[in-house]
Design an enzyme around this catalytic site. Structure first.
Site, PDB file in Angstrom:
ATOM      1  NE  ARG A 122      -4.167  -1.923   1.921  1.00  0.00           N
ATOM      2  CZ  ARG A 122      -4.188  -3.106   2.544  1.00  0.00           C
ATOM      3  NH1 ARG A 122      -3.206  -3.423   3.380  1.00  0.00           N
ATOM      4  NH2 ARG A 122      -5.156  -3.960   2.330  1.00  0.00           N
ATOM      5  CE  LYS A 143      -0.115  13.494 -14.631  1.00  0.00           C
ATOM      6  NZ  LYS A 143      -0.391  13.850 -16.044  1.00  0.00           N
ATOM      7  CD  GLU A 185       7.431  16.083 -22.152  1.00  0.00           C
ATOM      8  OE1 GLU A 185       6.784  17.063 -21.735  1.00  0.00           O
ATOM      9  OE2 GLU A 185       6.867  15.050 -22.570  1.00  0.00           O
ATOM     10  CE  LYS A 227       5.620  17.101 -14.094  1.00  0.00           C
ATOM     11  NZ  LYS A 227       5.847  15.857 -14.830  1.00  0.00           N
ATOM     12  CD  GLU A 237      -3.445  15.504 -15.328  1.00  0.00           C
ATOM     13  OE1 GLU A 237      -3.932  15.446 -16.450  1.00  0.00           O
ATOM     14  OE2 GLU A 237      -2.504  14.803 -14.949  1.00  0.00           O
ATOM     15  NE  ARG A 241       0.975  16.696 -12.409  1.00  0.00           N
ATOM     16  CZ  ARG A 241       1.624  15.917 -11.561  1.00  0.00           C
ATOM     17  NH1 ARG A 241       1.287  15.904 -10.282  1.00  0.00           N
ATOM     18  NH2 ARG A 241       2.602  15.142 -11.966  1.00  0.00           N
ATOM     19  CG  ASN A 245      -1.780  15.950 -19.959  1.00  0.00           C
ATOM     20  OD1 ASN A 245      -0.955  15.043 -19.953  1.00  0.00           O
ATOM     21  ND2 ASN A 245      -2.644  16.131 -18.981  1.00  0.00           N
ATOM     22  CG  HIS A 248       1.680  14.968 -23.584  1.00  0.00           C
ATOM     23  ND1 HIS A 248       2.333  16.182 -23.701  1.00  0.00           N
ATOM     24  CD2 HIS A 248       2.558  14.132 -22.983  1.00  0.00           C
ATOM     25  CE1 HIS A 248       3.553  16.071 -23.178  1.00  0.00           C
ATOM     26  NE2 HIS A 248       3.706  14.842 -22.746  1.00  0.00           N
ATOM     27  CG  HIS A 252      -0.078  10.124 -24.769  1.00  0.00           C
ATOM     28  ND1 HIS A 252      -0.659  10.474 -23.568  1.00  0.00           N
ATOM     29  CD2 HIS A 252       1.258  10.143 -24.542  1.00  0.00           C
ATOM     30  CE1 HIS A 252       0.291  10.694 -22.667  1.00  0.00           C
ATOM     31  NE2 HIS A 252       1.454  10.499 -23.240  1.00  0.00           N
ATOM     32  CG  HIS A 265       6.873  10.907 -24.759  1.00  0.00           C
ATOM     33  ND1 HIS A 265       5.518  10.639 -24.797  1.00  0.00           N
ATOM     34  CD2 HIS A 265       7.017  11.999 -23.946  1.00  0.00           C
ATOM     35  CE1 HIS A 265       4.870  11.521 -24.039  1.00  0.00           C
ATOM     36  NE2 HIS A 265       5.758  12.343 -23.518  1.00  0.00           N
TER      37      HIS A 265
END
Length: 358
Positions: A122, A143, A185, A227, A237, A241, A245, A248, A252, A265
């Site tokens: 956990r 993330k 990025e 960031k 997010e 936030r 993206n 993206h 993606h 990427h």
């Protein structure tokens, strides 16, 4: 050595060190974080491990017992199979709740090792030790996750690291395509933050080789700070936030449809950035000179037209599965002007027309 930056979030704050050869001082720099822990598991991939695992293990050894897990290299490693293998390795090595994970590698290792740390018993602490330029983005902000066959990063958790240790010397062995991927990025951070940063990048970086100099630490620090500021305001997010993206949504989709590894990427994200500018123009939100922006990116070697070989229908269907989308409606980050991003629903017809350059 004092931290270069400190990240603050609702989960607490953590230091970031950026510097040359600091991987060899990892244990000493992190000794306060390691205090009271039972053992460390260093997770890496075969490529990075062959270069740095021995000396990083030696850096931690005076402070804690060290275990290692070496995964295959590549995006395919962010899978359920490798995630399960990593959990099994941790159990076999006797990791407990007082153990700590070290993610030594690029974004793939940071994502899967971070997700494993978030879910093992956990949740146990972890440290990011990125070795690629691209990972300057993914290693900060908490993330973590793995891919699903139907979409990238669809399974994951928010789990902030206890520290980030960024040795810039590990970048020197990267091929140009990896520098290009990571620089994408930085470009993203510049466009969503301020024009001064955009102009600085355009002035300082006329070719990828310009990044391989002493200026990389300053550019990295500035990019990470963008960031950090956003994560501080919106850790999970639920608001701003989402601006990270930018580029993206299509990026993606391109990765998924071309096959992971067909483009880096960052190369896919750059295409997505230009696409977002075109959509912003199509919606009369902006007046981007896309040809001018494209010229600089082409000179840096980005394959800005690679998506034109792909099925527009399949790209749109994948975009509908993006995490920002809702009820099958495409939502994406648009950019009316530098430093003023916004998230909006975009009609499928507009997407179709822009993909077709209508």
């Amino acid at each position: 050595m004092e931290p270069t930056l400190t990240i603050r979030s609702s989960s607490g704050e953590y230091p970031i060190w950026v510097g040359a050869n600091i991987r060899k001082q990892a244990g000493m720099l992190l000794k306060d974080i390691l205090s009271g822990k039972s053992k460390v598991l260093i997770v890496t991939d075969r490529k990075v491990g062959s270069a740095y695992l021995t000396e990083v293990s030696e850096a931690f050894a005076p402070f804690l017992p060290v275990e290692t897990a070496v995964l295959p290299a590549g995006e395919e490693t962010k899978s359920f199979t490798q995630y399960e293998n990593l959990l099994t390795k941790a159990l076999e090595k006797g990791l407990d709740r007082q153990s700590i994970i070290v993610a030594l590698g690029g974004g793939v290792i940071g994502d899967i090792a971070g997700f494993m740390a978030a879910t093992y018993m956990r949740g146990i602490p972890f440290i990011q030790m990125p070795t690629t330029l691209l990972a300057h983005d993914s290693s900060v902000g908490g993330k973590t996750g793995i891919n699903h066959p139907l979409g990238k990063n669809m399974v994951g958790a928010f789990h902030q690291p206890k520290a980030v240790l960024y040795d810039t010397n590990t970048l020197l062995t990267l091929p140009d395509e990896e520098w290009r991927s990571g620089f994408a990025e930085m470009i993203k951070h510049a466009y969503i933050s301020n024009q001064e940063f955009v102009e600085l990048l355009k002035k300082k970086v006329q070719s990828i080789s310009d990044l391989k100099s002493d200026q990389i630490k300053d550019l990295l620090t500035r990019s990470i700070q963008v960031k950090a500021d956003i994560v501080q305001d919106d850790e999970k997010e639920s608001g701003v936030r989402g601006y990270l993206n930018f580029g993206h949504t299509l990026g993606h989709a391109i990765e998924k449809n071309i096959g992971y590894g067909g483009l880096t990427h960052g190369e896919a994200v750059v295409i997505g950035i230009l696409f977002s500018m075109k959509v912003s123009n199509a919606l009369q939100l902006s007046a981007w000179d896309v040809e001018s922006e494209e010229k600089w990116l082409k000179e840096l070697g980005y394959p800005v037209n690679k998506h034109k070989d792909l099925s527009h229908k399949e790209l749109i269907e994948t975009m509908k599965k993006d995490k920002k989308s809702s009820k099958g409606q495409i939502r994406m980050v648009l950019l009316p002007e530098t430093g003023k991003p916004m998230i909006a629903a975009v009609e499928e017809k507009v997407i179709q027309n822009v993909l077709a350059d209508k």
